[in-house]
Design a protein around this motif. Structure first.
Motif, mmCIF file in Angstrom:
data_model
loop_
_atom_site.group_PDB
_atom_site.id
_atom_site.type_symbol
_atom_site.label_atom_id
_atom_site.label_comp_id
_atom_site.label_asym_id
_atom_site.label_seq_id
_atom_site.Cartn_x
_atom_site.Cartn_y
_atom_site.Cartn_z
ATOM 1 N N ALA A 131 -11.103 8.932 -14.195
ATOM 2 C CA ALA A 131 -10.157 8.519 -13.151
ATOM 3 C C ALA A 131 -10.894 7.681 -12.121
ATOM 4 C CB ALA A 131 -9.521 9.736 -12.505
ATOM 5 N N CYS A 132 -10.313 6.554 -11.751
ATOM 6 C CA CYS A 132 -10.953 5.637 -10.808
ATOM 7 C C CYS A 132 -10.396 5.764 -9.404
ATOM 8 C CB CYS A 132 -10.744 4.197 -11.255
ATOM 9 S SG CYS A 132 -11.482 3.809 -12.827
ATOM 10 N N LEU A 133 -9.132 6.039 -9.293
ATOM 11 C CA LEU A 133 -8.453 6.015 -8.008
ATOM 12 C C LEU A 133 -7.672 7.298 -7.811
ATOM 13 C CD1 LEU A 133 -6.874 2.467 -8.415
ATOM 14 C CD2 LEU A 133 -9.026 3.007 -7.293
ATOM 15 N N ARG A 134 -7.414 7.609 -6.563
ATOM 16 C CA ARG A 134 -6.516 8.724 -6.287
ATOM 17 C C ARG A 134 -5.275 8.151 -5.622
ATOM 18 N NH1 ARG A 134 -6.433 11.753 -1.281
ATOM 19 N NH2 ARG A 134 -7.157 10.365 0.355
ATOM 20 N N THR A 135 -4.161 8.773 -5.882
ATOM 21 C CA THR A 135 -2.929 8.294 -5.267
ATOM 22 C C THR A 135 -2.875 8.756 -3.816
ATOM 23 O OG1 THR A 135 -1.737 10.252 -6.009
ATOM 24 C CG2 THR A 135 -1.656 8.310 -7.434
ATOM 25 N N HIS A 136 -2.163 8.024 -3.033
ATOM 26 C CA HIS A 136 -2.010 8.358 -1.616
ATOM 27 C C HIS A 136 -0.623 8.949 -1.414
ATOM 28 C CE1 HIS A 136 -5.228 5.194 -1.356
ATOM 29 N NE2 HIS A 136 -5.786 6.269 -0.853
ATOM 30 N N LYS A 137 -0.559 10.257 -1.541
ATOM 31 C CA LYS A 137 0.691 10.992 -1.381
ATOM 32 C C LYS A 137 0.662 11.737 -0.056
ATOM 33 C CE LYS A 137 2.310 10.187 -5.577
ATOM 34 N NZ LYS A 137 3.544 9.528 -5.850
ATOM 35 N N PRO A 138 1.761 11.738 0.679
ATOM 36 C CA PRO A 138 1.783 12.397 1.980
ATOM 37 C C PRO A 138 1.471 13.889 1.936
ATOM 38 C CG PRO A 138 3.680 10.957 1.741
ATOM 39 C CD PRO A 138 2.998 11.029 0.402
ATOM 40 N N ASP A 139 1.763 14.551 0.824
ATOM 41 C CA ASP A 139 1.538 15.996 0.770
ATOM 42 C C ASP A 139 0.119 16.385 0.343
ATOM 43 O OD1 ASP A 139 1.906 15.170 -1.841
ATOM 44 O OD2 ASP A 139 3.420 16.681 -2.321
ATOM 45 N N HIS A 140 -0.774 15.422 0.112
ATOM 46 C CA HIS A 140 -2.193 15.747 -0.077
ATOM 47 C C HIS A 140 -2.728 16.188 1.279
ATOM 48 C CE1 HIS A 140 -2.705 12.901 -3.797
ATOM 49 N NE2 HIS A 140 -1.880 13.895 -4.015
ATOM 50 N N ARG A 141 -3.473 17.267 1.294
ATOM 51 C CA ARG A 141 -3.899 17.891 2.559
ATOM 52 C C ARG A 141 -4.561 16.900 3.523
ATOM 53 N NH1 ARG A 141 -5.295 21.629 5.863
ATOM 54 N NH2 ARG A 141 -7.293 22.575 6.211
ATOM 55 N N ASP A 142 -5.518 16.101 3.030
ATOM 56 C CA ASP A 142 -6.203 15.166 3.923
ATOM 57 C C ASP A 142 -5.261 14.094 4.456
ATOM 58 O OD1 ASP A 142 -6.072 14.094 1.323
ATOM 59 O OD2 ASP A 142 -7.849 12.862 1.632
ATOM 60 N N GLU A 143 -4.314 13.663 3.631
ATOM 61 C CA GLU A 143 -3.355 12.647 4.073
ATOM 62 C C GLU A 143 -2.370 13.245 5.091
ATOM 63 O OE1 GLU A 143 -3.176 9.139 3.154
ATOM 64 O OE2 GLU A 143 -5.221 9.776 2.719
ATOM 65 N N THR A 144 -1.936 14.487 4.868
ATOM 66 C CA THR A 144 -1.043 15.148 5.829
ATOM 67 C C THR A 144 -1.705 15.232 7.199
ATOM 68 O OG1 THR A 144 0.031 16.454 4.095
ATOM 69 C CG2 THR A 144 0.226 17.275 6.340
ATOM 70 N N LEU B 2 9.208 8.052 3.047
ATOM 71 C CA LEU B 2 8.362 7.257 2.162
ATOM 72 C C LEU B 2 7.481 8.162 1.303
ATOM 73 C CD1 LEU B 2 7.635 4.290 1.488
ATOM 74 C CD2 LEU B 2 5.806 4.469 3.179
ATOM 75 N N ALA B 3 7.449 7.906 -0.002
ATOM 76 C CA ALA B 3 6.701 8.750 -0.935
ATOM 77 C C ALA B 3 5.213 8.425 -0.983
ATOM 78 C CB ALA B 3 7.301 8.636 -2.336
ATOM 79 N N MET B 4 4.751 7.486 -0.176
ATOM 80 C CA MET B 4 3.330 7.120 -0.115
ATOM 81 C C MET B 4 2.826 7.302 1.316
ATOM 82 S SD MET B 4 3.042 3.591 -2.218
ATOM 83 C CE MET B 4 4.675 2.967 -1.892
ATOM 84 N N SER B 5 1.542 7.594 1.427
ATOM 85 C CA SER B 5 0.947 7.740 2.757
ATOM 86 C C SER B 5 0.123 6.512 3.147
ATOM 87 C CB SER B 5 0.067 8.988 2.805
ATOM 88 O OG SER B 5 -0.915 8.933 1.795
ATOM 89 N N ARG B 6 -0.134 5.637 2.170
ATOM 90 C CA ARG B 6 -0.854 4.387 2.443
ATOM 91 C C ARG B 6 -0.169 3.278 1.662
ATOM 92 N NH1 ARG B 6 -7.154 5.629 3.308
ATOM 93 N NH2 ARG B 6 -6.948 7.820 3.838
ATOM 94 N N ALA B 7 -0.006 2.158 2.325
ATOM 95 C CA ALA B 7 0.646 1.014 1.685
ATOM 96 C C ALA B 7 0.497 -0.198 2.586
ATOM 97 C CB ALA B 7 2.128 1.300 1.444
ATOM 98 N N PHE B 8 0.762 -1.374 2.018
ATOM 99 C CA PHE B 8 0.826 -2.602 2.801
ATOM 100 C C PHE B 8 2.276 -2.809 3.207
ATOM 101 C CE2 PHE B 8 -2.812 -3.466 -0.061
ATOM 102 C CZ PHE B 8 -3.782 -3.575 0.906
ATOM 103 N N GLY B 9 2.501 -3.265 4.420
ATOM 104 C CA GLY B 9 3.862 -3.516 4.877
ATOM 105 C C GLY B 9 4.488 -2.258 5.447
ATOM 106 N N SER C 267 -8.116 1.021 -3.533
ATOM 107 C CA SER C 267 -6.765 1.480 -3.799
ATOM 108 C C SER C 267 -6.015 1.785 -2.519
ATOM 109 C CB SER C 267 -6.853 2.748 -4.654
ATOM 110 O OG SER C 267 -5.649 3.461 -4.643
ATOM 111 N N VAL C 268 -4.752 1.362 -2.479
ATOM 112 C CA VAL C 268 -3.810 1.713 -1.429
ATOM 113 C C VAL C 268 -2.477 1.956 -2.126
ATOM 114 C CG1 VAL C 268 -2.524 0.880 0.567
ATOM 115 C CG2 VAL C 268 -4.928 0.328 0.348
ATOM 116 N N GLY C 269 -1.903 3.138 -1.961
ATOM 117 C CA GLY C 269 -0.587 3.398 -2.532
ATOM 118 C C GLY C 269 -0.597 4.411 -3.644
#
Length: 189
Positions: free
Chosen positions: A29-42, A61-68, A13-15
């Motif tokens: 649940a299989c995947l977790r979303t990549h949100k910038p305000d998740h502690r590890d992503e911040t 950007l509302a995502m912390s991981r994405a393609f492009g 998963s990315v995004g």
């Protein structure tokens, strides 16, 4: 990404899309979303020279991981989360969906719909997308059902090799009009 392996399935998963495995009468649940305000992503974003403002990467950007989106530099990662699942007899299928789907639907909704309408996978995807639209999703909505075993869900009729079908709904923000597209995904035997 969902890839079948000899001893199960690998989810990558990315995004901000999510997936749930319908296992009997419950959802996993299989995947977790990549949100910038998740502690590890911040922390990762800050180490890469970016910042989080109002829950958004560099304030935009509302995502912390994405393609492009190359303008965000290393603060926007394309490295996926990987998770392996053993597939058992009670596992019916994976429901993959965009944030526009999961913002208004729960994994329990997917369990209910999968058990209620598992005769045709295309009808199931349409039902899931329309359910999200009825619940008021204002984002693009995509839902896809992938059988847990590389065969059709019990009683399903194949419309494409592998029987894996998805439905994409795109809402025009100015008019509210919705276009619904049927997507077939082929599985190699």
């Amino acid at each position: 990404l969902l890839q079948y392996r000899p001893n199960g399935a690998l989810c990558a998963s990315v995004g901000d899309s999510e997936a749930a495995l319908v296992r009997g009468s419950r959802a996993v649940a299989c995947l977790r979303t990549h949100k910038p305000d998740h502690r590890d992503e911040t922390l990762r974003i800050q180490r890469a020279g970016g910042f989080v403002q109002h829950g958004r990467l560099n304030g935009r950007l509302a995502m912390s991981r994405a393609f492009g989106d190359f303008g965000y530099g290393p603060a926007l990662s394309c490295e996926p989360d990987l998770r392996h699942f053993r597939i058992g007899a009670a596992d019916l299928g994976f429901v993959l969906g965009t944030d526009g789907f999961w913002d208004v639907c729960t994994p329990e909704d997917c369990v209910h719909k999968l058990h209620q309408q598992r005769r045709r996978t295309d009808g199931l995807c349409r039902s899931l997308v329309h359910h999200a639209l009825r619940r008021g999703s204002t984002d693009n909505v995509t839902a896809m059902v992938v059988p847990a075993h590389p065969v059709l869900l019990p009683g399903a009729e194949a419309e494409a090799p592998g029987g894996v079908l998805g439905v994409l709904a795109v809402r025009d923000p100015s008019s509210g009009a919705v276009a619904v597209l049927l997507v077939a995904v082929l599985l190699a035997a």
